[in-house]
Design a protein around this motif. Sequence first.
Motif, PDB file in Angstrom:
ATOM      1  N   ILE A  81      19.192  -0.904  -6.252  1.00 18.00           N
ATOM      2  CA  ILE A  81      18.200  -0.928  -5.176  1.00 18.00           C
ATOM      3  C   ILE A  81      18.085   0.477  -4.590  1.00 18.00           C
ATOM      4  O   ILE A  81      19.083   1.126  -4.296  1.00 18.00           O
ATOM      5  N   ARG A  82      16.842   0.927  -4.435  1.00 19.68           N
ATOM      6  CA  ARG A  82      16.578   2.245  -3.840  1.00 19.68           C
ATOM      7  C   ARG A  82      15.465   2.120  -2.816  1.00 19.68           C
ATOM      8  O   ARG A  82      14.540   1.339  -2.991  1.00 19.68           O
ATOM      9  N   ASP A  83      15.549   2.936  -1.775  1.00 18.74           N
ATOM     10  CA  ASP A  83      14.470   3.096  -0.810  1.00 18.74           C
ATOM     11  C   ASP A  83      13.741   4.381  -1.172  1.00 18.74           C
ATOM     12  O   ASP A  83      14.358   5.446  -1.211  1.00 18.74           O
ATOM     13  N   ILE A  84      12.455   4.274  -1.435  1.00 20.53           N
ATOM     14  CA  ILE A  84      11.686   5.439  -1.862  1.00 20.53           C
ATOM     15  C   ILE A  84      10.384   5.510  -1.070  1.00 20.53           C
ATOM     16  O   ILE A  84       9.695   4.506  -0.899  1.00 20.53           O
ATOM     17  N   THR A  85      10.060   6.704  -0.603  1.00 23.67           N
ATOM     18  CA  THR A  85       8.753   7.006  -0.043  1.00 23.67           C
ATOM     19  C   THR A  85       8.232   8.193  -0.820  1.00 23.67           C
ATOM     20  O   THR A  85       8.861   9.250  -0.843  1.00 23.67           O
ATOM     21  N   GLN A  86       7.095   7.999  -1.479  1.00 27.35           N
ATOM     22  CA  GLN A  86       6.581   9.045  -2.356  1.00 27.35           C
ATOM     23  C   GLN A  86       5.060   9.093  -2.307  1.00 27.35           C
ATOM     24  O   GLN A  86       4.390   8.073  -2.410  1.00 27.35           O
ATOM     25  N   ALA A  87       4.524  10.296  -2.165  1.00 25.88           N
ATOM     26  CA  ALA A  87       3.076  10.490  -2.258  1.00 25.88           C
ATOM     27  C   ALA A  87       2.696  10.488  -3.734  1.00 25.88           C
ATOM     28  O   ALA A  87       3.362  11.118  -4.554  1.00 25.88           O
ATOM     29  N   LEU A  88       1.644   9.759  -4.047  1.00 25.52           N
ATOM     30  CA  LEU A  88       1.120   9.746  -5.403  1.00 25.52           C
ATOM     31  C   LEU A  88      -0.253  10.416  -5.386  1.00 25.52           C
ATOM     32  O   LEU A  88      -1.054  10.164  -4.491  1.00 25.52           O
ATOM     33  N   PRO A  89      -0.523  11.268  -6.370  1.00 28.17           N
ATOM     34  CA  PRO A  89      -1.803  11.977  -6.396  1.00 28.17           C
ATOM     35  C   PRO A  89      -2.975  11.025  -6.649  1.00 28.17           C
ATOM     36  O   PRO A  89      -2.783   9.875  -7.042  1.00 28.17           O
ATOM     37  N   PRO A  90      -4.199  11.524  -6.465  1.00 29.85           N
ATOM     38  CA  PRO A  90      -5.399  10.683  -6.587  1.00 29.85           C
ATOM     39  C   PRO A  90      -5.513   9.905  -7.894  1.00 29.85           C
ATOM     40  O   PRO A  90      -6.003   8.788  -7.895  1.00 29.85           O
ATOM     41  N   ARG A  91      -5.070  10.472  -9.011  1.00 29.15           N
ATOM     42  CA  ARG A  91      -5.232   9.753 -10.280  1.00 29.15           C
ATOM     43  C   ARG A  91      -4.484   8.424 -10.277  1.00 29.15           C
ATOM     44  O   ARG A  91      -4.922   7.452 -10.893  1.00 29.15           O
ATOM     45  N   TRP A  92      -3.344   8.344  -9.549  1.00 30.41           N
ATOM     46  CA  TRP A  92      -2.586   7.088  -9.476  1.00 30.41           C
ATOM     47  C   TRP A  92      -3.271   6.110  -8.531  1.00 30.41           C
ATOM     48  O   TRP A  92      -3.288   4.903  -8.786  1.00 30.41           O
ATOM     49  N   ALA A  93      -3.855   6.614  -7.453  1.00 27.36           N
ATOM     50  CA  ALA A  93      -4.626   5.742  -6.551  1.00 27.36           C
ATOM     51  C   ALA A  93      -5.800   5.150  -7.325  1.00 27.36           C
ATOM     52  O   ALA A  93      -6.066   3.946  -7.239  1.00 27.36           O
ATOM     53  N   ASP A  94      -6.478   5.975  -8.097  1.00 29.61           N
ATOM     54  CA  ASP A  94      -7.614   5.517  -8.883  1.00 29.61           C
ATOM     55  C   ASP A  94      -7.178   4.444  -9.874  1.00 29.61           C
ATOM     56  O   ASP A  94      -7.832   3.400  -9.999  1.00 29.61           O
ATOM     57  N   ARG A  95      -6.082   4.658 -10.569  1.00 31.66           N
ATOM     58  CA  ARG A  95      -5.599   3.675 -11.546  1.00 31.66           C
ATOM     59  C   ARG A  95      -5.249   2.350 -10.866  1.00 31.66           C
ATOM     60  O   ARG A  95      -5.581   1.285 -11.384  1.00 31.66           O
ATOM     61  N   LEU A  96      -4.582   2.420  -9.713  1.00 29.87           N
ATOM     62  CA  LEU A  96      -4.211   1.191  -9.013  1.00 29.87           C
ATOM     63  C   LEU A  96      -5.438   0.423  -8.528  1.00 29.87           C
ATOM     64  O   LEU A  96      -5.545  -0.796  -8.723  1.00 29.87           O
ATOM     65  N   GLN A 156       2.517  -3.480 -10.785  1.00 35.00           N
ATOM     66  CA  GLN A 156       3.879  -2.932 -10.693  1.00 35.00           C
ATOM     67  C   GLN A 156       4.122  -1.904 -11.784  1.00 35.00           C
ATOM     68  O   GLN A 156       4.754  -0.880 -11.542  1.00 35.00           O
ATOM     69  N   ARG A 157       3.621  -2.178 -12.976  1.00 41.43           N
ATOM     70  CA  ARG A 157       3.800  -1.235 -14.095  1.00 41.43           C
ATOM     71  C   ARG A 157       3.131   0.103 -13.787  1.00 41.43           C
ATOM     72  O   ARG A 157       3.707   1.170 -14.020  1.00 41.43           O
ATOM     73  N   ILE A 158       1.923   0.050 -13.232  1.00 35.06           N
ATOM     74  CA  ILE A 158       1.210   1.289 -12.881  1.00 35.06           C
ATOM     75  C   ILE A 158       1.957   2.029 -11.782  1.00 35.06           C
ATOM     76  O   ILE A 158       2.143   3.248 -11.859  1.00 35.06           O
ATOM     77  N   ALA A 159       2.407   1.306 -10.752  1.00 40.02           N
ATOM     78  CA  ALA A 159       3.165   1.934  -9.668  1.00 40.02           C
ATOM     79  C   ALA A 159       4.459   2.542 -10.195  1.00 40.02           C
ATOM     80  O   ALA A 159       4.848   3.647  -9.794  1.00 40.02           O
ATOM     81  N   ALA A 160       5.124   1.851 -11.108  1.00 41.06           N
ATOM     82  CA  ALA A 160       6.368   2.372 -11.693  1.00 41.06           C
ATOM     83  C   ALA A 160       6.109   3.663 -12.458  1.00 41.06           C
ATOM     84  O   ALA A 160       6.887   4.620 -12.359  1.00 41.06           O
ATOM     85  N   GLU A 161       5.007   3.708 -13.207  1.00 43.25           N
ATOM     86  CA  GLU A 161       4.665   4.931 -13.938  1.00 43.25           C
ATOM     87  C   GLU A 161       4.420   6.087 -12.970  1.00 43.25           C
ATOM     88  O   GLU A 161       4.874   7.212 -13.204  1.00 43.25           O
ATOM     89  N   GLY A 162       3.688   5.809 -11.887  1.00 42.24           N
ATOM     90  CA  GLY A 162       3.415   6.844 -10.887  1.00 42.24           C
ATOM     91  C   GLY A 162       4.681   7.332 -10.209  1.00 42.24           C
ATOM     92  O   GLY A 162       4.889   8.545 -10.039  1.00 42.24           O
ATOM     93  N   LEU A 163       5.543   6.398  -9.809  1.00 42.74           N
ATOM     94  CA  LEU A 163       6.806   6.789  -9.171  1.00 42.74           C
ATOM     95  C   LEU A 163       7.715   7.526 -10.155  1.00 42.74           C
ATOM     96  O   LEU A 163       8.401   8.478  -9.770  1.00 42.74           O
TER      97      LEU A 163
END
Length: 185
Positions: free
Chosen positions: A120-135, A149-156
Amino acid sequence: MPDRIGDSLDQALESAFTRRIPQSAQAQMKYLVKQLKGTKAAAQTLGVSQRTVERYVAGKLKRPRRDLRDRIEREVKKRWQPQIRAKAKKRAASTDGLVVTTRARFGFTAAPGTTDDARIRDITQALPPRWADRLFEARDSGANEQQLQRIAAEGLAEMYFRNNNTRAGGLSVEFTDVEHIRIVL
């Protein structure tokens, strides 16, 4: 806090609203009837009888039970301020990106001998626009929670664990057991 990525994306877009949604059950029902072009369509969407919808519109019924109140509110929010929602999506997908805050189990698969057990990890991370677009694209095309979840995991994985792909090449991240997730535009 939502524990689903889809719900968190919806809440992030709701934060862009410039006006509150209608507050009374009558006003919310009138809005849905107008948006869905009739009481029959509103009734089908909410899973109630057409007569029930008509009673709320007329003000004869005022306090829906909790599950119906939640469905009405969810349906109103889905349709509320579509232009504001579209602008927020476009801004996130073209210039701003988004920030993901989560507490979840992350595990890794990498080159032989370099694996890390999931924890278990606590993570706060900014994702660039391309990940927002994909989500947002995936969400709009009907992707299920596992696909999001798969897309978010790839971005993180790219931005947090591989530091924008400058280290740990080939590291694959598993993102499971989401305790909470919050996405902010």
